[in-house]
Design a protein around this motif. Structure first.
Motif, short mmCIF file in Angstrom:
data_model
loop_
_atom_site.label_atom_id
_atom_site.label_comp_id
_atom_site.label_asym_id
_atom_site.label_seq_id
_atom_site.Cartn_x
_atom_site.Cartn_y
_atom_site.Cartn_z
N LEU A 2 0.61 -1.42 -0.04
CA LEU A 2 0.26 0.27 0.01
C LEU A 2 0.69 1.14 0.07
CD1 LEU A 2 -3.23 -1.22 2.47
CD2 LEU A 2 -2.87 -0.62 0.09
N THR A 3 1.78 0.71 0.25
CA THR A 3 2.99 2.60 0.41
C THR A 3 3.82 2.04 -1.02
OG1 THR A 3 4.40 1.29 1.94
CG2 THR A 3 2.63 2.70 2.90
N THR A 4 3.86 1.88 -1.55
CA THR A 4 4.50 1.54 -2.56
C THR A 4 3.77 1.24 -3.86
OG1 THR A 4 5.55 0.03 -1.88
CG2 THR A 4 6.73 0.42 -3.74
N ALA A 5 4.64 2.41 -5.24
CA ALA A 5 3.51 2.39 -6.53
C ALA A 5 3.64 1.54 -7.03
CB ALA A 5 4.67 4.15 -6.88
N PRO A 6 3.08 0.75 -8.12
CA PRO A 6 3.09 0.04 -9.09
C PRO A 6 4.64 -0.88 -9.48
CG PRO A 6 1.57 0.78 -8.98
CD PRO A 6 1.55 1.52 -8.58
N ARG A 7 5.25 -1.32 -9.51
CA ARG A 7 6.92 -1.32 -10.28
C ARG A 7 6.79 -0.64 -11.68
NH1 ARG A 7 11.53 -4.61 -11.32
NH2 ARG A 7 11.45 -5.85 -12.98
N GLY A 8 7.93 0.04 -12.02
CA GLY A 8 7.79 0.61 -13.47
C GLY A 8 6.76 2.13 -13.34
N THR A 9 6.14 1.94 -11.91
CA THR A 9 5.72 3.84 -12.19
C THR A 9 6.59 4.88 -10.71
OG1 THR A 9 4.33 2.91 -10.30
CG2 THR A 9 3.43 2.33 -12.85
N HIS A 10 6.17 5.68 -10.81
CA HIS A 10 6.86 6.85 -10.54
C HIS A 10 6.03 8.07 -9.57
CE1 HIS A 10 8.99 7.36 -14.23
NE2 HIS A 10 8.61 8.90 -13.80
N ASP A 11 6.41 7.96 -8.53
CA ASP A 11 5.58 9.58 -8.63
C ASP A 11 7.01 11.04 -8.57
OD1 ASP A 11 3.88 8.39 -6.50
OD2 ASP A 11 5.40 8.15 -5.62
N ILE A 12 6.23 12.14 -9.56
CA ILE A 12 6.84 13.36 -9.47
C ILE A 12 6.44 14.23 -7.96
CG2 ILE A 12 7.63 15.22 -11.17
CD1 ILE A 12 7.28 12.95 -13.86
N LEU A 13 7.55 14.45 -7.03
CA LEU A 13 7.27 15.52 -6.25
C LEU A 13 7.50 16.86 -7.01
CD1 LEU A 13 8.32 13.64 -3.93
CD2 LEU A 13 6.23 13.29 -4.66
N PRO A 14 6.79 17.84 -5.48
CA PRO A 14 7.90 19.37 -5.58
C PRO A 14 8.91 19.38 -5.62
CG PRO A 14 5.00 19.09 -4.36
CD PRO A 14 5.86 17.61 -4.87
N GLY A 15 9.84 20.18 -6.69
CA GLY A 15 11.08 20.34 -6.40
C GLY A 15 11.34 19.32 -7.75
N GLU A 16 10.68 18.46 -8.13
CA GLU A 16 11.19 18.13 -9.49
C GLU A 16 10.00 18.58 -10.28
OE1 GLU A 16 13.71 16.34 -9.19
OE2 GLU A 16 13.59 15.22 -10.87
N VAL A 17 9.08 18.36 -10.06
CA VAL A 17 7.73 18.53 -10.88
C VAL A 17 8.09 20.18 -11.83
CG1 VAL A 17 6.40 20.06 -9.83
CG2 VAL A 17 5.54 18.23 -10.87
N GLU A 18 9.00 20.94 -11.02
CA GLU A 18 8.97 22.00 -11.80
C GLU A 18 9.85 21.93 -12.90
OE1 GLU A 18 9.07 21.30 -8.29
OE2 GLU A 18 7.71 22.86 -7.58
N LYS A 19 10.72 21.72 -12.88
CA LYS A 19 11.19 21.13 -13.49
C LYS A 19 10.88 20.31 -14.62
CE LYS A 19 15.40 20.25 -11.03
NZ LYS A 19 16.38 18.73 -10.11
N TRP A 20 9.82 19.52 -14.91
CA TRP A 20 9.31 19.02 -15.82
C TRP A 20 7.66 19.67 -16.15
CZ3 TRP A 20 8.23 14.04 -17.97
CH2 TRP A 20 9.31 12.87 -17.65
N GLN A 21 7.46 20.85 -15.68
CA GLN A 21 6.64 22.16 -16.46
C GLN A 21 7.54 22.68 -16.89
OE1 GLN A 21 5.41 23.37 -12.87
NE2 GLN A 21 3.96 22.27 -12.21
#
Ligand code: ATP
Ligand code: MG
Length: 421
Positions: A2-21
């Motif tokens: 319940l505390t891990t995203a499915p294999r091969g997927t990932h979250d993009i958190l604030p701090g990182e997400v600004e780079k994507w934007q």
């Protein structure tokens, strides 16, 4: 689990997400420059679209799709790529009636049951462009340049454009026969998958990564000798345009797409610093695809680039995109009683377009200043105390710790001036 995203997927958190934007904004601006308009497509489609549009004998359709049956009994698939969907949308919305070619781009997640490793995920993002409705070789060159110029803008250099032509169904027949003859003589050396491909999709043996197959394909007959006059002329023009634009390329006769609706130009842009996953971008011409998807014969060309791999490359090259932005102002309350006043001021500042933060954890003034520092605020406004009686606040410059008393009425203009000077 319940505390891990499915294999091969990932979250993009604030701090990182600004780079994507930031990257996405650059991409949108860049596409405008080249005359491509954004298309937003569904994340799932009828499974058949990919079976037809990507091809039954591809790795994607054979083993990488996330396919499910919905409650209405339909077979749907999370999109593994977006060219087929773009072609479907082109036909569904009669974009062939609009000025041609239709120049479209997309940015978004794709889903493939790939083996996760660095640069290879099960949910990943692609930016891609498709120009549908023109057979002109300058469009092939244009999409390659669009990708190259974007990488250059980002500061990535030393990229290699690998280029090949796989002709048209007419000239491919002869090449295919010659290739099958050559490969059949060395059948014992080929891997099991390639033995299967030999019958169904022999061109794909050329891009098998197995060492044994590579030894065989190294000396395989090259397509260039089989191109018909039209395909040869097209290829010469694509190369000529790239040269005029100062783009270097390498001819790679092993670069293929083993499906009949892929025609003429194929290319891949690689960056050697990426290790195993060197391909940043792949594309080519697909003059038979629209017809395959049920439309009239319509030429097209495009590419897709992996954005996670692009970030890996930027990282390796030491290129940083702008990350998390700090608030302009932190509003500190002198005492607990000043909390609501701090909230009111916070609201004013935000409405005036000044990004502002406050404390939400009943911290002491000292702890609030520490928190403001941690957030990277440029200024802290302290409300309460004698200043409140005088209708003033203390304005603290967080860079040098200097503090001054400012009339509340002047606060926004003072801050606006200092923040923008
Ligand atoms: P590969 O040979 O690496 O599997 P591919 O031929 O499957 O690549 P394309 O379908 O051409 O890749 O997709 C275009 C681009 O999308 C690739 O060049 C890569 O940058 C990116 N990409 C493809 N699959 C993945 C994945 N599973 N994870 C992350 N990026 C990917
Ligand atoms: Mg793949």
């Amino acid at each position: 689990m319940l505390t891990t995203a499915p294999r091969g997927t990932h979250d993009i958190l604030p701090g990182e997400v600004e780079k994507w934007q930031h990257l996405e904004t650059m991409i949108r601006f860049h596409c405008r420059l080249f005359g491509y308009g954004e298309i937003r497509l569904p994340l799932f489609e009828h499974t058949e679209l990919f079976q037809r549009g990507v091809g039954e004998t591809t790795d994607i359709v054979e083993k990488e799709m996330y396919t499910f049956t919905d409650r209405g009994g339909r077979s749907l698939t999370l999109r593994p790529e977006a060219t087929a969907s773009t072609v479907r949308a082109y036909l569904e919305h009669n974009l062939n009636g609009a000025p041609q070619p239709a120049k479209l781009y997309y940015i978004g997640p794709m889903f493939r049951y790939d083996r996760p490793q660095a640069g290879r995920y099960r949910q990943f993002s692609q930016f891609g462009v498709e120009a549908i409705g023109s057979a002109d070789p300058t469009v092939d060159a244009e999409v390659i340049l669009l990708a190259l110029d974007l990488y250059a803008k980002l500061g990535l250099s030393d990229l290699t454009v690998q280029l090949n032509s796989i002709g048209c169904p007419k000239c491919r027949r002869q090449y295919r026969d010659t290739l099958v003859k050559y490969l059949s003589q060395q059948q014992n050396e080929l891997c099991d998958s390639c033995l299967g491909r030999l019958e169904r999709n022999p061109l794909r043996v050329l891009d098998c990564k197995e060492d044994a197959c590579r030894r065989v394909t190294k000396n395989a007959p090259e397509f260039s000798g089989f191109l018909c006059a039209e395909c040869r002329e097209h290829f010469e023009l694509v190369k000529g345009c790239l040269e005029r634009a100062g783009a270097r390329y390498e001819l790679n006769s092993n670069l293929v797409r083993g499906l009949d609706y892929y025609t003429k130009t194929v290319f891949e842009i690689t960056w050697s610093g990426l290790g195993a996953q060197t391909a940043l971008c792949g594309g080519g011409r697909y003059d038979g695809l629209v017809e395959e998807c049920g439309g009239p014969p319509t030429p097209g060309v495009g590419f897709a680039m992996g954005l996670e791999r692009l970030f890996l490359a930027l990282d390796q090259a030491g290129i940083e995109l702008p990350g998390k932005e700090a608030p302009d102002v932190f509003v500190a309350a002198l005492t607990r009683e000043d909390n609501a006043t701090a909230f009111e001021l916070l609201t004013w500042l935000r409405r005036a377009g000044i990004s502002a933060e406050k404390d939400y954890l009943s911290r002491s003034l000292r702890a609030q200043l520490k928190h403001a520092n941690r957030l990277g605020a440029s200024f802290t406004v302290i409300v309460g105390g004698e200043e409140a009686v005088r209708n003033t606040v203390s304005l603290r410059n967080m860079a040098d710790g200097s503090q001054e008393e400012i009339r509340l009425d002047d606060l926004i203009s003072v801050l606006t001036e200092r923040l923008h000077c």
